[in-house]
Design an enzyme around this catalytic site. Sequence first.
Site, mmCIF file in Angstrom:
data_model
loop_
_atom_site.group_PDB
_atom_site.id
_atom_site.type_symbol
_atom_site.label_atom_id
_atom_site.label_comp_id
_atom_site.label_asym_id
_atom_site.label_seq_id
_atom_site.Cartn_x
_atom_site.Cartn_y
_atom_site.Cartn_z
ATOM 1 N N ILE A 1 0.858 -1.196 0.000
ATOM 2 C CA ILE A 1 0.000 0.000 0.000
ATOM 3 C C ILE A 1 0.885 1.234 0.000
ATOM 4 O O ILE A 1 1.755 1.379 0.877
ATOM 5 C CB ILE A 1 -0.918 0.035 1.244
ATOM 6 C CG1 ILE A 1 -1.717 -1.272 1.369
ATOM 7 C CG2 ILE A 1 -1.856 1.240 1.192
ATOM 8 C CD1 ILE A 1 -2.529 -1.385 2.662
ATOM 9 N N LYS B 1 -5.577 12.264 -12.230
ATOM 10 C CA LYS B 1 -6.520 11.182 -11.913
ATOM 11 C C LYS B 1 -7.182 10.651 -13.183
ATOM 12 O O LYS B 1 -7.494 9.452 -13.262
ATOM 13 C CB LYS B 1 -7.559 11.662 -10.900
ATOM 14 C CG LYS B 1 -6.964 11.978 -9.522
ATOM 15 C CD LYS B 1 -6.332 10.747 -8.860
ATOM 16 C CE LYS B 1 -5.841 11.032 -7.453
ATOM 17 N NZ LYS B 1 -5.224 9.865 -6.797
ATOM 18 N N THR C 1 -9.875 13.493 5.489
ATOM 19 C CA THR C 1 -8.430 13.229 5.613
ATOM 20 C C THR C 1 -7.680 14.572 5.562
ATOM 21 O O THR C 1 -8.280 15.615 5.249
ATOM 22 C CB THR C 1 -7.934 12.362 4.429
ATOM 23 O OG1 THR C 1 -8.014 13.171 3.241
ATOM 24 C CG2 THR C 1 -8.752 11.101 4.246
ATOM 25 N N ASN D 1 -2.261 4.264 -3.562
ATOM 26 C CA ASN D 1 -3.085 5.255 -2.856
ATOM 27 C C ASN D 1 -2.404 6.615 -2.728
ATOM 28 O O ASN D 1 -3.076 7.644 -2.764
ATOM 29 C CB ASN D 1 -3.425 4.705 -1.459
ATOM 30 C CG ASN D 1 -3.852 5.789 -0.498
ATOM 31 O OD1 ASN D 1 -4.980 6.261 -0.516
ATOM 32 N ND2 ASN D 1 -2.913 6.232 0.353
ATOM 33 N N TYR E 1 -4.173 18.056 -10.751
ATOM 34 C CA TYR E 1 -4.749 16.923 -9.999
ATOM 35 C C TYR E 1 -5.809 16.213 -10.840
ATOM 36 O O TYR E 1 -5.796 14.980 -10.966
ATOM 37 C CB TYR E 1 -5.346 17.436 -8.696
ATOM 38 C CG TYR E 1 -5.943 16.348 -7.820
ATOM 39 C CD1 TYR E 1 -5.136 15.495 -7.084
ATOM 40 C CD2 TYR E 1 -7.331 16.170 -7.740
ATOM 41 C CE1 TYR E 1 -5.689 14.497 -6.280
ATOM 42 C CE2 TYR E 1 -7.889 15.185 -6.937
ATOM 43 C CZ TYR E 1 -7.057 14.344 -6.210
ATOM 44 O OH TYR E 1 -7.602 13.360 -5.422
ATOM 45 N N VAL F 1 -13.673 12.193 1.535
ATOM 46 C CA VAL F 1 -13.268 11.478 2.753
ATOM 47 C C VAL F 1 -12.519 12.437 3.680
ATOM 48 O O VAL F 1 -11.678 13.230 3.232
ATOM 49 C CB VAL F 1 -12.381 10.257 2.398
ATOM 50 C CG1 VAL F 1 -12.117 9.419 3.648
ATOM 51 C CG2 VAL F 1 -13.025 9.408 1.309
HETATM 52 N N1 LIG Z 1 -9.829 12.574 0.796
HETATM 53 C C1 LIG Z 1 -10.610 12.661 -0.269
HETATM 54 O O1 LIG Z 1 -11.707 13.237 -0.209
HETATM 55 C C2 LIG Z 1 -10.165 12.043 -1.568
HETATM 56 C C3 LIG Z 1 -11.067 12.107 -2.654
HETATM 57 C C4 LIG Z 1 -10.685 11.525 -3.858
HETATM 58 C C5 LIG Z 1 -9.459 10.913 -3.953
HETATM 59 N N2 LIG Z 1 -8.582 10.886 -2.892
HETATM 60 C C6 LIG Z 1 -7.299 10.216 -3.070
HETATM 61 O O2 LIG Z 1 -7.041 9.389 -1.952
HETATM 62 C C7 LIG Z 1 -5.624 9.176 -1.852
HETATM 63 C C8 LIG Z 1 -5.194 9.331 -0.399
HETATM 64 O O3 LIG Z 1 -5.418 10.657 -0.009
HETATM 65 P P1 LIG Z 1 -5.994 11.055 1.430
HETATM 66 O O4 LIG Z 1 -7.263 11.741 1.217
HETATM 67 O O5 LIG Z 1 -5.929 9.895 2.317
HETATM 68 O O6 LIG Z 1 -4.975 12.211 1.838
HETATM 69 P P2 LIG Z 1 -3.684 12.255 2.782
HETATM 70 O O7 LIG Z 1 -4.076 11.927 4.162
HETATM 71 O O8 LIG Z 1 -3.051 13.539 2.468
HETATM 72 O O9 LIG Z 1 -2.822 11.037 2.276
HETATM 73 C C9 LIG Z 1 -1.874 11.126 1.280
HETATM 74 C C10 LIG Z 1 -0.952 9.948 1.455
HETATM 75 O O10 LIG Z 1 0.007 10.004 0.397
HETATM 76 C C11 LIG Z 1 1.304 9.943 0.966
HETATM 77 N N3 LIG Z 1 2.237 10.773 0.206
HETATM 78 C C12 LIG Z 1 2.081 12.054 -0.161
HETATM 79 N N4 LIG Z 1 3.181 12.486 -0.786
HETATM 80 C C13 LIG Z 1 4.042 11.434 -0.804
HETATM 81 C C14 LIG Z 1 5.350 11.261 -1.283
HETATM 82 N N5 LIG Z 1 6.018 12.238 -1.915
HETATM 83 N N6 LIG Z 1 5.940 10.051 -1.114
HETATM 84 C C15 LIG Z 1 5.300 9.064 -0.463
HETATM 85 N N7 LIG Z 1 4.055 9.146 -0.008
HETATM 86 C C16 LIG Z 1 3.441 10.347 -0.164
HETATM 87 C C17 LIG Z 1 1.173 10.483 2.368
HETATM 88 O O11 LIG Z 1 2.160 9.918 3.213
HETATM 89 P P3 LIG Z 1 3.497 10.724 3.682
HETATM 90 O O12 LIG Z 1 3.126 12.163 3.778
HETATM 91 O O13 LIG Z 1 3.865 10.061 4.947
HETATM 92 O O14 LIG Z 1 4.522 10.450 2.621
HETATM 93 C C18 LIG Z 1 -0.201 9.997 2.771
HETATM 94 O O15 LIG Z 1 -0.141 8.720 3.340
HETATM 95 C C19 LIG Z 1 -4.972 10.156 -2.805
HETATM 96 O O16 LIG Z 1 -4.565 9.489 -3.971
HETATM 97 C C20 LIG Z 1 -6.089 11.128 -3.125
HETATM 98 O O17 LIG Z 1 -5.935 11.711 -4.382
HETATM 99 C C21 LIG Z 1 -8.923 11.444 -1.701
#
Ligand SMILES: NC(=O)c1ccc[n+]([C@@H]2O[C@H](COP(=O)([O-])OP(=O)(O)OC[C@H]3O[C@@H](n4cnc5c(N)ncnc54)[C@H](OP(=O)(O)O)[C@@H]3O)[C@@H](O)[C@H]2O)c1
Length: 252
Positions: free
Chosen positions: A6, A145, A179, A74, A141, A177
């Site tokens: 993951i 996607k 986050t 992810n 972004y 979500v």
């Molecule tokens: N939240 C929503 O509403 C939503 C909606 C549609 C899609 N998404 C998608 O869901 C996925 C997860 O996002 P989230 O909402 O859970 O946000 P988040 O909490 O900001 O999570 C982002 C994750 O990506 C990792 N990440 C970011 N930059 C990185 C890097 N340079 N190297 C390695 N890991 C990196 C972060 O870990 P570290 O910072 O520890 O590296 C973190 O675990 C994303 O692909 C996002 O586009 C989210």
Amino acid sequence: MRHAYITGTGSGIGRAVAVRLLEEGWKVTGLSRSAGPVHERYTHITIDLSDEAAVMHFVFPPLPDATRIVLVNNAGMLGHIAHTAQADAAQQATLFRLNVTTPVLLTGAFLRAYQAMPVPQVILNVSSGAGKNPVDGWGAYCASKAALDMHTRVVDTELRMSGKAHIRIFAVAPGVVDTPMQAHIRQSSPEQFSRVEEFKNWHHEGILLSPEETALKYSLVLNHPELFEQPVFAAKEIQTDQVHRFNTPIHQ
Ligand SMILES: NC(=O)c1ccc[n+]([C@@H]2O[C@H](COP(=O)([O-])OP(=O)(O)OC[C@H]3O[C@@H](n4cnc5c(N)ncnc54)[C@H](OP(=O)(O)O)[C@@H]3O)[C@@H](O)[C@H]2O)c1
């Protein structure tokens, strides 16, 4: 043993999926910059996934005891929110490496490592509604996607053409979500993103999905890919009763 890789287990959806699969008895390897959950079956690889060279050096190891292997792409970023003329060019380039290049490279490496093994395999890309509908201020972004969705469809076509029915790939949009990514969105101004007030209201009204309920739906896809015909869909299409009927019981 069921094995999961993951990306982005430091926070949000990726962390919740890792926790859920660990509860179900999987062995999980997480890849992100900050640490993931603490568990005896969890291994963390500290890596900047926007660093193309580091990603290319990552090797999926042999898994002779595997009964199921999955990759959850992810990790993702929204980056600097701004209309295109004001966008931060360096962040746009980083975003494409993290949101597109890395999942494409990891998908290829995963298939090369495991496709000859006759065990069920799933690649789950965390997609977004922003890849289907334009959102002002989110140009790179949205484009990233949309690219992830199309790569998913191409790999799905290739797997079907080559008769590799034991391997499935999906791009599943989670919905809105709660986050750190959503907190980042709420910090933007109406000039950067015209719908920011709407997103603030959703948060205020408490209607955002939790990472845990999203993880339940993703777990269903990883454990029961046969329930899903199309490679690209939204998590809201998965009914809650379906989740409870099929979801793998928690082992510990
Ligand atoms: N939240 C929503 O509403 C939503 C909606 C549609 C899609 N998404 C998608 O869901 C996925 C997860 O996002 P989230 O909402 O859970 O946000 P988040 O909490 O900001 O999570 C982002 C994750 O990506 C990792 N990440 C970011 N930059 C990185 C890097 N340079 N190297 C390695 N890991 C990196 C972060 O870990 P570290 O910072 O520890 O590296 C973190 O675990 C994303 O692909 C996002 O586009 C989210």
